[in-house]
Motif scaffolding. Structure first.
Motif: not given
Length: 327
Positions: A215-230
């Protein structure tokens, strides 16, 4: 004076699910007595045990296979970031990145060795829910993996933010000695990447924590910069009833078609530590295929009436301005 010992989290029998994959109850749910827990000791002993855990992890087949899995994901992420700006702009608009600090010093206590493929990408790292590593072997192995991973990825430890509401004062002191940054307030996972490529290390955390992060990163721009290990998002989809997933964890449900997932290798030695763990990244091409209605929905998650909420919530509901500006 050492802080009172805190009970560590225990992986308990899972609730009814659609698949037979083993999955531990997130450590945020309830503190229960762990038979593998140890009496809390002084900082010197904790640091020694972390070094011993590092030595064991480095010679394991699991370590090399896990690095290979992460590297595969980071290579794809780097290729995406190296795509000509004009091409990406057509999909998600112009990217505006804040300048990263020019920090090339080695992390304290770093371990020499081959580095992961990161190119010129200055990663940040955020770790939630590592647990009571001073008293729990599982939590200590997870912390050890994080420290070694930071070295391999060439991320200075000062660029790694760590938080768990269960940390004792001793554990906070040890983390400060190790050089990572301990957050002062419970963000509930609601941290924006603020334009910076960021790896989130969130093993065995509650589903709400992942939902809040999305939710805090709900945009294609922000999500494309993320990697989640979990926790495996595929596993979450299999274990939760569709109506529960869509009602309580809407952002997890909506992003399932917009990510790629690579499962961690299986290892008898580290079964309790890394089971159900995967690396997730968000390809722009997949994000752009999601419907406009997907992005239009931006309501903050509300977990009132949600049963078995597996995170510890913060009464203030918001991180401090100081901590928010750290990334």
């Amino acid at each position: 004076m050492a802080a009172p010992a805190l009970e560590s989290w225990q992986a308990v029998a899972p609730r009814r699910r659609r698949s037979g994959a083993r999955h531990p109850r997130p450590r945020e749910a309830l503190a229960t007595r762990n038979p593998r827990a140890e009496p809390e000791v002084d900082g010197g002993v904790v640091l020694r045990r972390i070094r011993e855990a590092e030595a064991d992890l480095l010679i394991s087949d699991f370590w090399s296979l896990a690095l290979e899995t992460i590297n595969k994901c980071l290579k794809k992420h780097l290729e995406q970031r190296n795509t000509p700006v004009g091409t990406l702009s057509e999909a998600i608009g112009d990217l505006h990145l804040d300048p990263s600090p020019d920090e090339s010093d080695a992390a304290p206590g770093s371990i020499p060795g081959e580095t992961l493929v990161t190119g010129t990408c200055d990663w940040k790292c955020v770790c939630y829910g590592i647990g009571n590593f001073a008293t729990c072997v599982i939590a200590r192995n997870q912390l050890t993996f994080l420290l070694l991973f930071l070295e391999k990825c060439q991320i200075p430890r000062s660029h790694c933010w760590v938080y768990d509401p269960l940390f004792s004062q001793l554990e906070i002191a040890v983390l400060n000695t190790l050089g990572v940054t301990v957050l002062r307030e419970n963000e509930e996972g609601k941290r924006s990447v603020c334009g910076e490529p960021t790896i989130f290390y969130m093993l065995h955390c509650g589903t709400a924590l992942y939902n809040n992060l999305l939710w805090s990163n709900w945009s294609a721009d922000a999500l494309s910069k993320m990697v989640i290990i979990g926790n495996s998002f595929k596993g979450l989809e299999e274990r939760l009833l569709t109506r529960i997933l869509q009602k309580n964890y809407a952002y997890v449900a909506k992003i399932l078609k917009g990510l790629e997932e690579h499962a961690f290798p299986q290892s008898p030695q580290y079964t309790d530590t890394f089971n159900d763990t995967a690396v997730h990244w968000f390809p722009v091409r997949k994000l752009c295929q999601l419907s406009p209605d997907t992005w239009a929905f931006r309501e903050e998650p509300d977990y009132r009436g949600c049963e078995d909420l597996e995170i510890i919530q913060n009464e203030t509901q918001a991180p401090s301005a100081t901590d928010s500006n750290l990334l």
